[in-house]
Design a protein around this motif. Sequence first.
Motif, PDB file in Angstrom:
ATOM      1  N   GLY A  42       0.256  -3.893  13.323  1.00 56.90           N
ATOM      2  CA  GLY A  42      -0.576  -3.809  12.139  1.00 56.90           C
ATOM      3  C   GLY A  42       0.044  -4.500  10.940  1.00 56.90           C
ATOM      4  N   PHE A  43      -0.769  -4.698   9.905  1.00 57.12           N
ATOM      5  CA  PHE A  43      -0.336  -5.374   8.686  1.00 57.12           C
ATOM      6  C   PHE A  43      -0.235  -4.371   7.547  1.00 57.12           C
ATOM      7  N   ILE A  44       0.960  -4.248   6.995  1.00 52.45           N
ATOM      8  CA  ILE A  44       1.208  -3.267   5.954  1.00 52.45           C
ATOM      9  C   ILE A  44       0.470  -3.608   4.663  1.00 52.45           C
ATOM     10  N   ASP A  45       0.128  -4.892   4.490  1.00 57.30           N
ATOM     11  CA  ASP A  45      -0.567  -5.313   3.275  1.00 57.30           C
ATOM     12  C   ASP A  45      -2.083  -5.428   3.481  1.00 57.30           C
ATOM     13  N   HIS A  46      -2.575  -4.907   4.587  1.00 54.66           N
ATOM     14  CA  HIS A  46      -4.015  -4.838   4.834  1.00 54.66           C
ATOM     15  C   HIS A  46      -4.438  -3.386   4.653  1.00 54.66           C
ATOM     16  N   ALA A  47      -5.407  -3.141   3.791  1.00 57.13           N
ATOM     17  CA  ALA A  47      -5.745  -1.773   3.396  1.00 57.13           C
ATOM     18  C   ALA A  47      -6.100  -0.885   4.587  1.00 57.13           C
ATOM     19  N   THR A  48      -6.907  -1.402   5.508  1.00 54.74           N
ATOM     20  CA  THR A  48      -7.322  -0.585   6.645  1.00 54.74           C
ATOM     21  C   THR A  48      -6.160  -0.318   7.594  1.00 54.74           C
ATOM     22  N   ASP A  49      -5.390  -1.347   7.908  1.00 52.98           N
ATOM     23  CA  ASP A  49      -4.219  -1.153   8.770  1.00 52.98           C
ATOM     24  C   ASP A  49      -3.256  -0.146   8.147  1.00 52.98           C
TER      25      ASP A  49
ATOM     26  N   SER B 239      11.910  -4.472  20.206  1.00 50.50           N
ATOM     27  CA  SER B 239      12.046  -4.479  18.747  1.00 50.50           C
ATOM     28  C   SER B 239      10.688  -4.172  18.123  1.00 50.50           C
ATOM     29  N   ILE B 240      10.646  -3.149  17.270  1.00 48.77           N
ATOM     30  CA  ILE B 240       9.393  -2.648  16.718  1.00 48.77           C
ATOM     31  C   ILE B 240       9.281  -3.015  15.245  1.00 48.77           C
ATOM     32  N   HIS B 241       8.190  -3.661  14.879  1.00 47.38           N
ATOM     33  CA  HIS B 241       7.994  -4.139  13.501  1.00 47.38           C
ATOM     34  C   HIS B 241       6.575  -3.857  13.027  1.00 47.38           C
ATOM     35  N   ILE B 242       6.395  -4.017  11.702  1.00 45.36           N
ATOM     36  CA  ILE B 242       5.079  -3.985  11.073  1.00 45.36           C
ATOM     37  C   ILE B 242       4.893  -5.332  10.392  1.00 45.36           C
ATOM     38  N   ASN B 243       3.721  -5.899  10.498  1.00 41.28           N
ATOM     39  CA  ASN B 243       3.456  -7.240  10.015  1.00 41.28           C
ATOM     40  C   ASN B 243       3.057  -7.273   8.540  1.00 41.28           C
ATOM     41  N   ALA B 244       2.975  -8.463   7.990  1.00 40.95           N
ATOM     42  CA  ALA B 244       2.496  -8.693   6.628  1.00 40.95           C
ATOM     43  C   ALA B 244       2.061 -10.147   6.522  1.00 40.95           C
TER      44      ALA B 244
ATOM     45  N   ASN C 217       0.812  -1.219   0.000  1.00 41.07           N
ATOM     46  CA  ASN C 217       0.000   0.000   0.000  1.00 41.07           C
ATOM     47  C   ASN C 217       0.849   1.274   0.000  1.00 41.07           C
ATOM     48  N   GLY C 218       1.966   1.207  -0.722  1.00 42.40           N
ATOM     49  CA  GLY C 218       2.840   2.370  -0.836  1.00 42.40           C
ATOM     50  C   GLY C 218       3.699   2.639   0.377  1.00 42.40           C
ATOM     51  N   LEU C 219       3.758   1.714   1.323  1.00 37.35           N
ATOM     52  CA  LEU C 219       4.516   1.893   2.557  1.00 37.35           C
ATOM     53  C   LEU C 219       5.654   0.886   2.654  1.00 37.35           C
ATOM     54  N   GLN C 220       6.689   1.249   3.417  1.00 43.04           N
ATOM     55  CA  GLN C 220       7.791   0.346   3.716  1.00 43.04           C
ATOM     56  C   GLN C 220       7.918   0.205   5.225  1.00 43.04           C
ATOM     57  N   GLU C 221       8.116  -1.023   5.656  1.00 42.06           N
ATOM     58  CA  GLU C 221       8.214  -1.291   7.085  1.00 42.06           C
ATOM     59  C   GLU C 221       9.345  -0.504   7.732  1.00 42.06           C
ATOM     60  N   LYS C 222      10.498  -0.434   7.081  1.00 38.14           N
ATOM     61  CA  LYS C 222      11.663   0.213   7.698  1.00 38.14           C
ATOM     62  C   LYS C 222      11.394   1.667   8.056  1.00 38.14           C
ATOM     63  N   THR C 223      10.601   2.360   7.240  1.00 28.88           N
ATOM     64  CA  THR C 223      10.294   3.768   7.497  1.00 28.88           C
ATOM     65  C   THR C 223       9.335   3.914   8.671  1.00 28.88           C
ATOM     66  N   LEU C 224       8.325   3.063   8.712  1.00 34.41           N
ATOM     67  CA  LEU C 224       7.341   3.130   9.791  1.00 34.41           C
ATOM     68  C   LEU C 224       7.944   2.763  11.140  1.00 34.41           C
ATOM     69  N   THR C 225       8.776   1.720  11.159  1.00 32.15           N
ATOM     70  CA  THR C 225       9.354   1.295  12.436  1.00 32.15           C
ATOM     71  C   THR C 225      10.281   2.361  13.006  1.00 32.15           C
TER      72      THR C 225
END
Length: 259
Positions: A143-150, A77-82, A20-28
Amino acid sequence: MVKIYLDPGHGGSDPGAQGNGLQEKTLTLDIAVRVRDILVNEYENVEVRMSRTGDVTVSLAQRTNDANSWGADYYLSIHINAGGGTGFESFRHTSAPTQTARYQSIIHPEIALESLFRDRGMKTANFHVLRETRMPALLTENGFIDHATDASRLQNASFRASIARGHVIGLEKAFQLRKKTNSNPRTLYRVQIGAFENGENAIQLARRAATSGFTTHIFQEDGLYKVQIGAFSIRENAEQLAQEARNKGYEVIIVQRNS
């Protein structure tokens, strides 16, 4: 002095999950920096170190070695899921001692409460950063980066601030951190739309308010879970938001507090 090691996942040549146009590394990194700044600016006797403060490549071994040599009291450790799911979950190591599990049981619900993500539960895993750290460690999947609402929510800076605040509140409770004394407190006018003994009721109201376009915040005070959609130093601004909420069918009060 409590030493907290913050590890924003991925970075540099490793973008982590994407969607959805996002990268985990930037969000974390954004969330971790917010956690650091809140801890350093608002709490006494806490020292923070980060595995990275920019978009650089850091190996897993470098991260855990750095935390171990620094003598951290806690590794976060902070991550975003997929992978097609939705919501928030956290992990401790499969053979973690009781104290690590206790920290997870304190921190996890605070993040779930502040983020309003669906709570996927407290879990265990054999991740490197949980296995090779000498101190208690926790990995959060926000949250899940590949889920539209998340992903839509993660794009919002105020929402990422809420995730960061949830991490901080959890750390405050787990390590009994004390807030700094403010010699010049300022008056804030809070726009409150509900107060409940049951936290789940507060979450449901906050979710409904979010669908109405409000940025929500849940906090505990006087034994109640209070749902807030704004806090202002100028009362007129609070009154304007309160009227907007009334027009959308919410029962609103403005509460004055010093902070």
